[in-house]
Design an enzyme around this catalytic site. Sequence first.
Site, PDB file in Angstrom:
ATOM      1  CB  SER A 147      -0.868   0.021   1.256  1.00 31.97           C
ATOM      2  OG  SER A 147      -1.505   1.279   1.402  1.00 31.97           O
ATOM      3  CE1 TYR A 161      -4.128  -2.101   4.940  1.00 38.01           C
ATOM      4  CE2 TYR A 161      -3.260   0.102   4.541  1.00 38.01           C
ATOM      5  CZ  TYR A 161      -3.783  -1.077   4.061  1.00 38.01           C
ATOM      6  OH  TYR A 161      -3.965  -1.256   2.708  1.00 38.01           O
TER       7      TYR A 161
HETATM    8  P1  NAP Z   1     -11.474  -5.728   0.053  1.00 40.28           P
HETATM    9  O1  NAP Z   1     -12.306  -5.174  -1.056  1.00 40.28           O
HETATM   10  O2  NAP Z   1     -11.844  -5.436   1.462  1.00 40.28           O
HETATM   11  O3  NAP Z   1     -11.375  -7.322  -0.151  1.00 40.28           O
HETATM   12  C1  NAP Z   1     -10.649  -8.071   0.776  1.00 40.28           C
HETATM   13  C2  NAP Z   1     -10.557  -9.506   0.294  1.00 40.28           C
HETATM   14  O4  NAP Z   1      -9.709 -10.225   1.191  1.00 40.28           O
HETATM   15  C3  NAP Z   1     -11.898 -10.213   0.297  1.00 40.28           C
HETATM   16  O5  NAP Z   1     -11.904 -11.103  -0.797  1.00 40.28           O
HETATM   17  C4  NAP Z   1     -11.875 -10.965   1.640  1.00 40.28           C
HETATM   18  O6  NAP Z   1     -12.661 -12.149   1.647  1.00 40.28           O
HETATM   19  C5  NAP Z   1     -10.408 -11.352   1.702  1.00 40.28           C
HETATM   20  N1  NAP Z   1      -9.883 -11.630   3.049  1.00 40.28           N
HETATM   21  C6  NAP Z   1      -9.796 -10.794   4.106  1.00 40.28           C
HETATM   22  N2  NAP Z   1      -9.189 -11.413   5.142  1.00 40.28           N
HETATM   23  C7  NAP Z   1      -8.890 -12.670   4.716  1.00 40.28           C
HETATM   24  C8  NAP Z   1      -8.263 -13.789   5.316  1.00 40.28           C
HETATM   25  N3  NAP Z   1      -7.812 -13.747   6.589  1.00 40.28           N
HETATM   26  N4  NAP Z   1      -8.115 -14.918   4.590  1.00 40.28           N
HETATM   27  C9  NAP Z   1      -8.569 -14.983   3.317  1.00 40.28           C
HETATM   28  N5  NAP Z   1      -9.171 -13.957   2.682  1.00 40.28           N
HETATM   29  C10 NAP Z   1      -9.335 -12.814   3.388  1.00 40.28           C
HETATM   30  O7  NAP Z   1      -9.947  -5.272  -0.096  1.00 40.28           O
HETATM   31  P2  NAP Z   1      -9.175  -4.509  -1.282  1.00 40.28           P
HETATM   32  O8  NAP Z   1      -9.399  -3.063  -1.120  1.00 40.28           O
HETATM   33  O9  NAP Z   1      -9.439  -5.168  -2.571  1.00 40.28           O
HETATM   34  O10 NAP Z   1      -7.676  -4.768  -0.803  1.00 40.28           O
HETATM   35  C11 NAP Z   1      -6.869  -5.787  -1.353  1.00 40.28           C
HETATM   36  C12 NAP Z   1      -5.440  -5.497  -0.968  1.00 40.28           C
HETATM   37  O11 NAP Z   1      -5.071  -4.212  -1.478  1.00 40.28           O
HETATM   38  C13 NAP Z   1      -5.195  -5.427   0.547  1.00 40.28           C
HETATM   39  O12 NAP Z   1      -3.961  -6.009   0.853  1.00 40.28           O
HETATM   40  C14 NAP Z   1      -5.175  -3.945   0.836  1.00 40.28           C
HETATM   41  O13 NAP Z   1      -4.423  -3.640   1.964  1.00 40.28           O
HETATM   42  C15 NAP Z   1      -4.521  -3.433  -0.440  1.00 40.28           C
HETATM   43  N6  NAP Z   1      -4.788  -2.012  -0.688  1.00 40.28           N
HETATM   44  C16 NAP Z   1      -6.035  -1.555  -0.962  1.00 40.28           C
HETATM   45  C17 NAP Z   1      -6.234  -0.206  -1.191  1.00 40.28           C
HETATM   46  C18 NAP Z   1      -7.583   0.376  -1.505  1.00 40.28           C
HETATM   47  O14 NAP Z   1      -7.718   1.626  -1.553  1.00 40.28           O
HETATM   48  N7  NAP Z   1      -8.598  -0.440  -1.744  1.00 40.28           N
HETATM   49  C19 NAP Z   1      -5.142   0.682  -1.123  1.00 40.28           C
HETATM   50  C20 NAP Z   1      -3.909   0.176  -0.838  1.00 40.28           C
HETATM   51  C21 NAP Z   1      -3.709  -1.172  -0.628  1.00 40.28           C
HETATM   52  P3  NAP Z   1     -14.263 -12.139   2.033  1.00 40.28           P
HETATM   53  O15 NAP Z   1     -14.962 -11.606   0.802  1.00 40.28           O
HETATM   54  O16 NAP Z   1     -14.560 -13.569   2.294  1.00 40.28           O
HETATM   55  O17 NAP Z   1     -14.399 -11.233   3.216  1.00 40.28           O
END
Ligand code: NAP
Length: 252
Positions: A147, A161
Amino acid sequence: MKPENKRIVVVTGSSRGIGAATAIKAAELGYEVCINFVKNESAALNVAERIRSHHGKCIVVKADMSKEKEVIRLFEEVDKKLGTVTALVNNVGVVREKARLSEMTGDRISDILTANVLSCLLCSREAVRRMGISFGGNGGNIVNVSSAASRLGASGEYIDYAASKGAMDTLTIGLSKEVASDGIRVNSVRPGYIFTDIHANSGDPERVEKLAKSLPMQRGGDSREVADAILWLLSEEASYVTGSFIDLAGGR
Ligand code: NAP
């Protein structure tokens, strides 16, 4: 397809958001995909349905990536149902409500570090044991989804985080050197404000809309833009790239 030509990718946390976009794009490019989720089965099945409706191959595995036994079970299921993994995207990541460090409980901090860092280390270990030439594998690729917070610190919001993402960045650097001679590349993407569900977990579902105008590019990012960078890092076009970071943060 001959087994030696198969490309098999595990995308952790791929029922929603960046993981789902990555799984779908990987399937479009011919990868067989392991979709992983922990709670939201219907979202995971939707991703699988999208892949299968375009004649892609995938399996769906419910497993908590922060628990060692479940990580091992997922990789064994991939061995049996798809074959030896060739690519891993460490995408699982969670955030909690905005808080200053002085307000955070030990349990919260521990949960964040376990979900974001332990999961990445355990999944990478299982992948290296299968891909590494010294383990009898044919090499492979790992991409860690870090991130922009690892560079910026997220003070007053969620430094737990941000610190977990800093640990992932260190892992990217260290592991890339450790396994380079084993035929494995390890790289990272560092997204900024991307439109996904994660912001609701921080108590601010409108976060990206609210902050987008403060960015040089004046807009939030789409999960597919992050997926494109991940798939490039996994591709042969990136064959001399390891220990590298792609920042996808609209210029921030
Ligand atoms: P998201 O929409 O909240 O989706 C999270 C995903 O992770 C879901 O599929 C969830 O499964 C799964 N998950 C959570 N905990 C888990 C566990 N312990 N074991 C297996 N699966 C798990 O997240 P996102 O925004 O796409 O983020 C994805 C990555 O990008 C993360 O590492 C986040 O830190 C990084 N990121 C995101 C952003 C942003 O702005 N969105 C920015 C920087 C970095 P369920 O559907 O079953 O809950």
